[in-house]
Scaffold this motif. Structure first.
Motif, PDB file in Angstrom:
ATOM      1  N   ASN A 125     -12.805  37.930  -8.073  1.00 51.44           N
ATOM      2  CA  ASN A 125     -11.888  39.053  -8.142  1.00 51.44           C
ATOM      3  C   ASN A 125     -12.643  40.385  -8.242  1.00 51.44           C
ATOM      4  O   ASN A 125     -13.466  40.581  -9.127  1.00 51.44           O
ATOM      5  CB  ASN A 125     -10.969  38.894  -9.351  1.00 51.44           C
ATOM      6  N   GLY A 154      -0.852  37.065 -11.238  1.00 49.52           N
ATOM      7  CA  GLY A 154      -1.418  38.017 -10.312  1.00 49.52           C
ATOM      8  C   GLY A 154      -0.873  37.724  -8.917  1.00 49.52           C
ATOM      9  O   GLY A 154      -0.587  36.569  -8.579  1.00 49.52           O
ATOM     10  N   ASP A 178      -5.817  38.974  -8.130  1.00 50.56           N
ATOM     11  CA  ASP A 178      -5.294  39.107  -9.495  1.00 50.56           C
ATOM     12  C   ASP A 178      -4.541  40.411  -9.727  1.00 50.56           C
ATOM     13  O   ASP A 178      -4.046  40.651 -10.831  1.00 50.56           O
ATOM     14  CB  ASP A 178      -6.435  38.992 -10.507  1.00 50.56           C
TER      15      ASP A 178
END
Length: 431
Positions: A312, A353, A336
């Motif tokens: 991420n 997310g 996310d």
């Protein structure tokens, strides 16, 4: 479809096309122009996740954000007057698996450890085949036949993910570091949607090679006066896949080559596997990101760029290969991001997310003596570039790049770099 349904869909598509033009990506380019764009679609799993749809009690259909992304791309490819010459998906297309362990790993004697955390949140489900994979198919059908593209399997796109018995989870779950070492195996599901014999790729002249049924694949596209070779590698590509990729490079010598793979770089720029899922730690035949660099990427001078997702956030690094030439490596992953969840009145959690529609647009400007790549991050949901979004750093910075200033965070998602040695390395291959 009823006439009303068709009319409604045309309005929606026209709206997407309009916002694309507003974003400045439809530049009336073609394969012989000096500039073009590569659209990069990082992890879409949370859009497609069956638990993130209204029918499961979620406040909105997250899949709509995925479809908006695909409509945007379809409205801006070169064949309809835009400047997107190639599309690459970085894996984790969908979320769930269909098996506890794939037959090949069972036959080799692998064993799984009980993992209550995974059993609760990522247990195998038939809905991956009835909901998630059909949604992926629907999205990519929007660009099929319009533009060359690649899709690579991420760990979630494998048939199974399990916790290895030799690396069990902690007795008590405290955070993600306590779930043990996870392994992904089996690509039958992925190949059934994106394999070499599917209508997406079978018979397409630009789809030039594949391995493991299409879990690894090669494409050639023409843009900016060059023929480019693109190679997509499966998650933690095993030795046989790297050997295949090396053969592909030798088959097309001298072409500027881009590699897409799922897991390659952390958000701090290190070439490390995620400590929760490191296939090499469980199966020595699979390769870590650093091993992929050492065994394959840096050994082939025509590879000048690597694109990846999985971790991420965002990262960018440049390294010299064994020949002293630069390799530009770019991480993009927005899975996310959950501002749209907050907008819908739902409290954000570890598991909701979505992605908020963000994707990467990489514009190659080839006309100057030193070509330039401009990287923009754009949301097809908010219909804005990252730099144009006043709340951007407040929404995402502390989760993705804590400690950075607002400006530095913007610079990580909206930046440009020179391809300083590109023209010295590559002769023009398309006139």
């Amino acid at each position: 479809m009823t006439l009303l349904g068709h009319w409604t869909r045309q309005i929606a598509f026209s709206s997407v096309a309009a916002m694309a033009l507003a974003a400045g990506t439809a530049a009336q380019a073609n394969s012989h122009d000096d500039s073009f764009t590569i659209a990069v679609l990082p992890d879409t799993q949370n859009y497609i996740d069956y638990t993130h749809q209204k029918v499961e009690g979620f406040p909105f259909d997250a899949s709509q954000q995925f479809l908006e992304q695909m409509e945007y791309v379809a409205a801006n490819v070169e064949s309809v007057g835009g400047d997107i010459a190639f599309v690459t998906s970085l894996g984790d297309v969908w979320q769930h698996q269909s098996l506890t362990m794939d037959p090949a790993h069972i036959a080799r004697g692998f064993k799984s450890a009980p993992n209550p955390f995974f059993d609760e949140h990522l247990a195998p489900t038939p809905k991956v085949k009835t909901v998630e994979m059909p949604m992926a198919l629907k999205g990519y059908q929007m660009i099929a036949g319009k533009v060359p593209f690649s899709v690579v399997p991420g760990n979630h796109d494998h048939d199974a993910m399990w916790t290895d018995i030799n690396h069990p989870p902690a007795k008590e779950f405290k955070d993600m570091s306590s779930v043990g070492m996870v392994h992904a195996g089996g690509t039958a599901n992925f190949v059934s949607v994106f394999g070499k014999d599917t209508p997406f790729f079978k018979g397409k002249k630009w789809y030039v090679d594949s391995f493991n049924g299409g879990a690894n694949s090669a494409q050639i596209f023409v843009a900016g006066g060059y023929r480019f070779l693109h190679i997509g590698l499966q998650f933690h590509a095993p030795n046989a896949a790297l050997e295949w990729a090396a053969r592909v490079v030798k088959t097309y010598p001298g072409l500027p080559t881009i590699i897409s793979t799922h897991d390659y770089m952390m958000s701090n720029g290190e070439r490390l596997a995620n400590p929760i899922i490191d296939n090499h730690a469980v199966d020595p035949d699979d390769n870590t990101p650093q091993m992929i660099w050492d065994k394959f990427i840096k050994q082939h001078d025509q590879i000048f760029m690597v694109l990846c997702g999985h971790e991420n956030g965002q990262a960018f690094r440049i390294d010299s290969n064994e020949f002293g030439h630069k390799v530009y490596q770019i991480l993009s992953d927005y899975q996310d991001r959950n501002q749209t969840v907050k907008d819908a009145g739902l409290a954000p959690t570890l598991f909701n997310g979505i992605g908020d529609g963000w994707l990467r647009l990489m514009r190659f400007e080839m006309e100057a003596a030193t070509p330039k790549v401009r990287v923009e991050t754009y949301s097809t949901h908010y219909r804005k570039r990252s730099r144009e979004t006043a709340q951007y750093a407040a929404w995402y910075r502390d989760h993705e790049q804590p400690g950075k200033t607002d400006e530095a965070f913007h610079d990580s998602d909206d930046f440009a770099f020179d391809l300083t040695d590109f023209k010295a390395r590559f002769a023009k291959t398309a006139r």
